[in-house]
Design an enzyme around this catalytic site. Structure first.
Site, PDB file in Angstrom:
ATOM      1  N   MET A 148       0.891  -1.106  -0.077  1.00  0.00           N
ATOM      2  CA  MET A 148      -0.057  -0.051  -0.008  1.00  0.00           C
ATOM      3  C   MET A 148       0.777   1.241  -0.034  1.00  0.00           C
ATOM      4  O   MET A 148       1.895   1.332   0.869  1.00  0.00           O
ATOM      5  CB  MET A 148      -0.803  -0.016   1.195  1.00  0.00           C
ATOM      6  N   LEU A 176       5.285   3.550   2.267  1.00  0.00           N
ATOM      7  CA  LEU A 176       5.071   2.113   1.752  1.00  0.00           C
ATOM      8  C   LEU A 176       4.774   1.117   2.828  1.00  0.00           C
ATOM      9  O   LEU A 176       5.502   0.939   3.746  1.00  0.00           O
ATOM     10  CB  LEU A 176       6.431   1.593   0.822  1.00  0.00           C
ATOM     11  N   GLU A 177       3.549   0.534   2.767  1.00  0.00           N
ATOM     12  CA  GLU A 177       3.411  -0.336   3.821  1.00  0.00           C
ATOM     13  C   GLU A 177       3.156  -1.665   3.205  1.00  0.00           C
ATOM     14  O   GLU A 177       2.215  -1.678   2.159  1.00  0.00           O
ATOM     15  CB  GLU A 177       1.980  -0.122   4.507  1.00  0.00           C
ATOM     16  N   ASN A 178       3.783  -2.781   3.674  1.00  0.00           N
ATOM     17  CA  ASN A 178       3.651  -4.099   2.917  1.00  0.00           C
ATOM     18  C   ASN A 178       2.684  -5.026   3.706  1.00  0.00           C
ATOM     19  O   ASN A 178       2.831  -4.540   5.358  1.00  0.00           O
ATOM     20  CB  ASN A 178       4.924  -4.834   2.721  1.00  0.00           C
TER      21      ASN A 178
END
Length: 570
Positions: free
Chosen positions: A238, A314-316
């Protein structure tokens, strides 16, 4: 090329990380028994990347936990032996005394901030592990550092400088807990700088003035998502750029294209799913509204934007999964790091010109136009994809959606030429300096035209973000409402003068305009009158209502240049 820079506060320090090989140690609060276990049909939808050798400590055979502080330090120490382009600084220590290393990659002979600011190349800052229970970005940062040190990233260092902070919250990483040792959420502390960790990061911004910033996190996969939607999250990544009040339009456009476009294309080329970043209230299980990352001026993503950097979160997919899919999670972050650096390298000249022009434009806007003091995300409808937690089938969720891409103004004011703080407000003035802002002292008393803030409402409140809460501690605030009035102000010797004719003007606005929960007023850095000091005037209005006499704040706005005798605050 001349770039705006404050006096560099400290020289490079040698990296002393030790040579002893330490045994792996289980992180204090990491308990694999508490990990969420996906059903096999879901697990199959997230295959590990093939033929990828990270070469970092967490991927040592049979290792069941994550990279420890000592393993990280030893790994970095080994990298320094393999690369002439890498220098390491210790930029600070955590609350428990753990070192916070900064890895500086450049092909310049010297990597002091003064040299990098003048070497004609933009600087990219990669930062990870603000939240200690989100290890994948930190591991990816080490993997990317290894690739850079071994010369496997092509010729990017001929066109950019790369800074890496692989572990911004070492105490949280060691205890596998989200917040700092004192319970503060580091990612909400980049305006107030109440912790040594956030001050260390601010120093990096002040000294190196990064042109591009990538902040790596992981997001929750199950938990409230299963309870609310009967589903788990499915997106590998995301992504969201800076979205806050008063961002320069040209900066926002550059974040979208070429940067966001490049990262998204990289994900798609490598078979990774992606979305805008979104979350949901974790306290109210009846509320199924989805919200993008917030618009407040407190997160690294938004503060970096107000510092005039191209900035991304940035979120994984990862929180709650333990080491499940760990290679894929690290790979997701690694691809984003590679993409953002390559894009900066490809657009090196344009980035330098953009930064120079934006800093100039912001300075020239002092006293002109309007600012958004407070805004709100715009309600919309949006569709996201999830995975049914019991059947592994795809689930399409059509939800109410709060868009941070469209900020609806709630309070607007004219952009001042400068702010003034009374001589009693040394704490606030020093905090602005720590943020990198130019602050002056008035050295001769005189009278000028100004605007005074009148406090019309004041109450205790708690900070909130789009998930419903901020951190374990540090959530109390004073919520205020003010109005501004034109006055003739007798300015005493010792007043603090903060001009907006400087590149960090929009950061100053975020700090000093009172109505947001991140402001200096809301957080006690500027003196507030006691709530009981709001007094009733004698008599009554024509409607028979008793008027309340508002109390004044020791904060003023100047709408035009004033002839003041000033000295730069030391």
């Amino acid at each position: 090329m001349k770039r705006f820079s404050r006096t560099v506060l400290s020289a490079l320090f040698p990296c002393v990380l030790g040579m002893v090989i330490f045994p792996a140690n289980t992180l204090a609060n990491y308990d694999p028994a508490k990990d969420y276990r996906e059903i096999p049909a879901i697990v199959k939808q997230f295959p590990e990347p093939s033929k990828i050798d990270m070469g970092t400590p967490a991927f040592v055979a049979d290792k069941t936990d994550f990279t420890s502080q000592r393993e990280m330090e030893d790994f970095i120490n080994q990298l320094t032996k393999t690369s002439d382009s890498l220098k390491v600084r210790i930029i600070g220590q955590s609350q428990k005394g753990n070192k916070i290393p900064l890895l500086v990659f450049s092909d310049s002979q010297s990597v002091t901030p003064e040299i990098l600011l003048k070497n004609g190349k933009p600087t990219v800052l990669i930062l990870a592990l603000q939240h200690g229970n989100e290890p994948a970005p930190g591991e990816a940062a080490l993997a990317y550092a290894k690739s850079l040190a071994e010369g496997k990233e092509g010729d990017v260092l001929s066109r950019v400088n790369v800074l890496i902070i692989p572990r911004a919250n070492p105490d949280g990483a060691e205890s596998f807990s989200r917040d700092l040792a004192n319970g503060i959420n580091l990612n909400r502390d980049h305006l107030l700088l109440s912790s040594p960790e956030s001050r260390a990061i601010a120093q990096v911004f002040n000294q190196y003035q990064p042109d591009v910033v990538l902040d790596g996190h992981e997001y929750s996969v199950a938990g409230r998502w299963v309870e609310k939607f009967g589903a788990v999250q499915r997106y590998d990544a995301m992504l969201q750029q800076a979205t806050t009040n008063n961002l320069p339009t040209r900066l926002a456009k550059t974040m979208e294209k070429p940067f966001r476009e490049s990262i998204v294309n990289t994900f798609e080329t490598n078979g990774l799913s992606h979305s805008w970043y979104y979350t949901t209230d974790k306290n109210n299980m009846q509320d199924k509204t989805l919200s993008m990352g917030g618009i407040g001026a407190d997160t690294l993503r938004n503060i970096a934007g107000l510092r005039n950097s191209v900035s991304f979160l940035l979120e994984n997919r990862g929180v709650g999964l333990g080491k499940a899919h760990y290679a894929r999670r690290v790979y997701t972050q690694l691809l984003a790091m590679q993409a953002i650096v390559k894009t900066a390298a490809k657009n090196s000249k344009e980035l330098i010109e953009l930064g120079r022009d934006i800093r100039k434009d912001i300075s020239n806007e002092a006293g002109q136009g309007a600012i958004v003091v407070k805004g709100k995300a715009t309600p919309e409808k949006h569709t996201v994809l999830m995975i049914d937690a019991k059947t592994a089938d795809g689930v399409k969720v059509e939800a109410d959606w709060n868009s941070s891409l469209n900020i609806t103004p709630v309070i607007t004011r004219s952009r001042p030429y400068a702010y003034l703080l009374a001589s009693t407000e040394k704490k606030a003035a020093q905090q602005l300096q720590t943020l990198g802002v130019e602050v002056y002292r008035v050295n001769q008393a005189q009278q000028i035209k100004a605007q005074q803030y009148s406090l019309t409402e004041q109450k205790d409140a708690r900070k909130k973000d789009v998930t419903g809460s901020v951190g374990t501690t540090g959530n109390t605030m004073t919520q205020v409402t003010t109005r501004v009035e034109d006055i003739e102000l007798p300015v005493d010797e010792g007043y603090y003068y903060i001009p907006l004719k400087q590149p960090l003007a929009n950061l100053v606005i975020a700090a000093l305009e009172p109505e947001t929960q991140g402001s200096f007023i809301a957080n006690g850095l500027i003196t507030l009158p006691a709530k009981t000091a709001l007094t009733k005037t004698k008599g009554a209005t024509a409607k028979g209502k008793v008027e309340i006499e508002p109390k004044r704040l020791p904060l003023y706005r100047l709408l035009e240049s004033a002839e003041l005798s000033l000295t730069l605050m030391q």
